[in-house]
Motif scaffolding. Structure first.
Motif, PDB file in Angstrom:
ATOM      1  N   LYS A   3       0.828  -1.208   0.000  1.00  0.00           N
ATOM      2  CA  LYS A   3       0.000   0.000   0.000  1.00  0.00           C
ATOM      3  C   LYS A   3       0.860   1.254   0.000  1.00  0.00           C
ATOM      4  N   PHE A   4       2.075   1.177   0.570  1.00  0.00           N
ATOM      5  CA  PHE A   4       2.942   2.335   0.595  1.00  0.00           C
ATOM      6  C   PHE A   4       3.520   2.590  -0.799  1.00  0.00           C
ATOM      7  N   THR A   5       3.842   1.519  -1.521  1.00  0.00           N
ATOM      8  CA  THR A   5       4.319   1.683  -2.891  1.00  0.00           C
ATOM      9  C   THR A   5       3.220   2.283  -3.755  1.00  0.00           C
ATOM     10  N   MET A   6       2.013   1.802  -3.556  1.00  0.00           N
ATOM     11  CA  MET A   6       0.880   2.359  -4.287  1.00  0.00           C
ATOM     12  C   MET A   6       0.722   3.838  -3.983  1.00  0.00           C
ATOM     13  N   PHE A   7       0.901   4.168  -2.702  1.00  0.00           N
ATOM     14  CA  PHE A   7       0.772   5.566  -2.311  1.00  0.00           C
ATOM     15  C   PHE A   7       1.813   6.434  -2.995  1.00  0.00           C
ATOM     16  N   LEU A   8       3.056   5.956  -3.027  1.00  0.00           N
ATOM     17  CA  LEU A   8       4.119   6.724  -3.665  1.00  0.00           C
ATOM     18  C   LEU A   8       3.818   6.961  -5.129  1.00  0.00           C
ATOM     19  N   ASN A  36     -19.377   3.786  -5.025  1.00  0.00           N
ATOM     20  CA  ASN A  36     -20.481   2.819  -5.018  1.00  0.00           C
ATOM     21  C   ASN A  36     -21.254   2.876  -3.705  1.00  0.00           C
ATOM     22  N   GLY A  37     -21.472   4.088  -3.216  1.00  0.00           N
ATOM     23  CA  GLY A  37     -22.251   4.272  -2.000  1.00  0.00           C
ATOM     24  C   GLY A  37     -21.451   4.269  -0.714  1.00  0.00           C
ATOM     25  N   THR A  38     -20.167   3.980  -0.783  1.00  0.00           N
ATOM     26  CA  THR A  38     -19.313   3.968   0.410  1.00  0.00           C
ATOM     27  C   THR A  38     -18.568   5.292   0.507  1.00  0.00           C
ATOM     28  N   ASP A  39     -18.728   5.986   1.639  1.00  0.00           N
ATOM     29  CA  ASP A  39     -18.118   7.295   1.817  1.00  0.00           C
ATOM     30  C   ASP A  39     -16.692   7.184   2.362  1.00  0.00           C
ATOM     31  N   ILE A  40     -15.838   8.069   1.861  1.00  0.00           N
ATOM     32  CA  ILE A  40     -14.517   8.297   2.446  1.00  0.00           C
ATOM     33  C   ILE A  40     -14.536   9.704   3.025  1.00  0.00           C
ATOM     34  N   LEU A  69      -5.968  10.186  -0.653  1.00  0.00           N
ATOM     35  CA  LEU A  69      -7.312  10.005  -1.198  1.00  0.00           C
ATOM     36  C   LEU A  69      -7.318   8.941  -2.282  1.00  0.00           C
ATOM     37  N   ASP A  70      -6.336   8.978  -3.164  1.00  0.00           N
ATOM     38  CA  ASP A  70      -6.267   7.971  -4.217  1.00  0.00           C
ATOM     39  C   ASP A  70      -6.050   6.582  -3.635  1.00  0.00           C
ATOM     40  N   GLN A  71      -5.223   6.503  -2.598  1.00  0.00           N
ATOM     41  CA  GLN A  71      -4.983   5.207  -1.953  1.00  0.00           C
ATOM     42  C   GLN A  71      -6.265   4.660  -1.350  1.00  0.00           C
ATOM     43  N   LEU A  72      -7.024   5.505  -0.662  1.00  0.00           N
ATOM     44  CA  LEU A  72      -8.268   5.049  -0.034  1.00  0.00           C
ATOM     45  C   LEU A  72      -9.315   4.655  -1.078  1.00  0.00           C
ATOM     46  N   ILE A  73      -9.327   5.356  -2.195  1.00  0.00           N
ATOM     47  CA  ILE A  73     -10.252   4.971  -3.268  1.00  0.00           C
ATOM     48  C   ILE A  73      -9.868   3.595  -3.815  1.00  0.00           C
ATOM     49  N   GLN A  74      -8.563   3.396  -4.059  1.00  0.00           N
ATOM     50  CA  GLN A  74      -8.107   2.093  -4.543  1.00  0.00           C
ATOM     51  C   GLN A  74      -8.468   0.981  -3.552  1.00  0.00           C
ATOM     52  N   GLN A  75      -8.210   1.233  -2.269  1.00  0.00           N
ATOM     53  CA  GLN A  75      -8.514   0.220  -1.262  1.00  0.00           C
ATOM     54  C   GLN A  75     -10.010  -0.079  -1.207  1.00  0.00           C
ATOM     55  N   LEU A  78     -10.960  -2.255  -4.214  1.00  0.00           N
ATOM     56  CA  LEU A  78     -10.509  -3.632  -4.012  1.00  0.00           C
ATOM     57  C   LEU A  78     -11.328  -4.323  -2.929  1.00  0.00           C
ATOM     58  N   SER A  79     -11.648  -3.575  -1.860  1.00  0.00           N
ATOM     59  CA  SER A  79     -12.437  -4.151  -0.772  1.00  0.00           C
ATOM     60  C   SER A  79     -13.827  -4.546  -1.255  1.00  0.00           C
ATOM     61  N   GLN A  80     -14.428  -3.702  -2.062  1.00  0.00           N
ATOM     62  CA  GLN A  80     -15.782  -3.996  -2.562  1.00  0.00           C
ATOM     63  C   GLN A  80     -15.798  -5.189  -3.506  1.00  0.00           C
ATOM     64  N   SER A  81     -14.649  -5.479  -4.127  1.00  0.00           N
ATOM     65  CA  SER A  81     -14.604  -6.607  -5.061  1.00  0.00           C
ATOM     66  C   SER A  81     -14.527  -7.957  -4.344  1.00  0.00           C
TER      67      SER A  81
END
Length: 281
Positions: A3-8, A36-40, A69-75, A78-81
């Protein structure tokens, strides 16, 4: 990819973006994205930033904002999948929640335990009424045999300079320095040596003192009463003791009030803790 590499990767791509402009009434509940209805929320982002390694926290605010923000959207995507939560995931979440709740209690306990009054009381309890401790400054000449020690004693008593004799004849590491040992307190020297020094008067010479190292001829240069250290010097240590005591007292209180049952020692093979296959469906 961690997740840190993704963040960078995300942060690097937005380094030229302007910092987001937030309304003055922004709170931790302010929604910054909905997937998809999930708030950050801003709160989610604050927690994420606080948990980043130090090198990431040095990034400019605009880079951090966009990257987090981009990291949390990605997570979230992936979580919803994920269709089914595994036992491993559920157990990990339970452990994490348990740890966070315990940590919150510990933070409150340790914060309330450290007050100026408590620090002063802990300091006073340690030093009030304590017997003054004498420290000694001595020099010695170390030789291998009693005969050599007697000869050294006689030589010095006849007027030879102690430091010169030490430099010439002492087998100890302090010999080249005239036999000087510097300041020491109780328990810092072997017992026979310390016992001899304690009985000496300043400026006097001892007879041969035998230890496991050989035979010593000692001269006591000076004594002093060791002063208690200043409270500020001990502040970190006293704070740590107060915090640890508060935690231990709370755990004892909770244990005494709780009903706890656990398996008998040895009834479960400890090597099972390495068997991750037990978590597979």
């Amino acid at each position: 990819m961690s997740k840190f590499t993704m963040f960078l990767a995300s942060a690097a791509s937005v380094v030229t973006l302007a910092a987001p402009v937030l309304a003055q009434d922004t709170t931790a509940d302010t929604v910054v994205a909905t997937i998809n209805g999930t708030d950050i929320t801003v709160g989610h982002m604050i927690i994420t930033r606080a948990q980043l390694p130090q090198q990431y926290q040095q990034f400019p605010p605009d880079v951090l904002f966009s990257g987090i923000l981009d990291q949390l959207i990605q997570q979230t995507l992936l979580s919803q999948s994920l269709k089914n939560e595994t036992d491993r995931m559920m157990l990990s979440l339970e452990n994490e929640r348990r740890s966070l709740r315990a940590g919150e209690v510990i933070t409150n306990l340790t914060g309330n335990a450290v007050t100026e009054e408590a620090i002063q009381a802990a300091y006073d309890a340690r030093f009030s009424g304590a017997e003054p401790e004498t420290e000694y400054n001595a020099s010695h000449i170390l030789v291998e045999t009693l005969e050599e020690a007697v000869a050294v004693q006689a030589e010095i008593e006849a007027g030879a300079d102690f430091a010169e004799v030490a430099a010439e004849k002492s087998t100890g590491p302090s010999g080249p320095n005239g036999g000087q040992l510097g300041w020491f307190g109780p328990g810092m020297m072997v017992a026979p040596f310390e016992a001899a020094v304690v009985e000496m008067e300043v400026g006097t010479l001892s007879g041969p003192v035998e230890t496991q190292f050989g035979f010593h001829i000692i001269t006591l240069n000076e004594t002093r009463v060791k002063e208690a250290p200043a409270i500020e010097t001990l502040r970190p240590e006293l704070e740590a003791e107060l915090q640890q005591s508060a935690i231990e007292d709370k755990i004892t209180e909770l244990r005494e009030a709780a009903e706890i049952t656990q398996v008998d020692e040895g009834s479960i093979d400890p090597t099972l803790l390495t068997n991750l296959e037990l978590l597979e469906p």
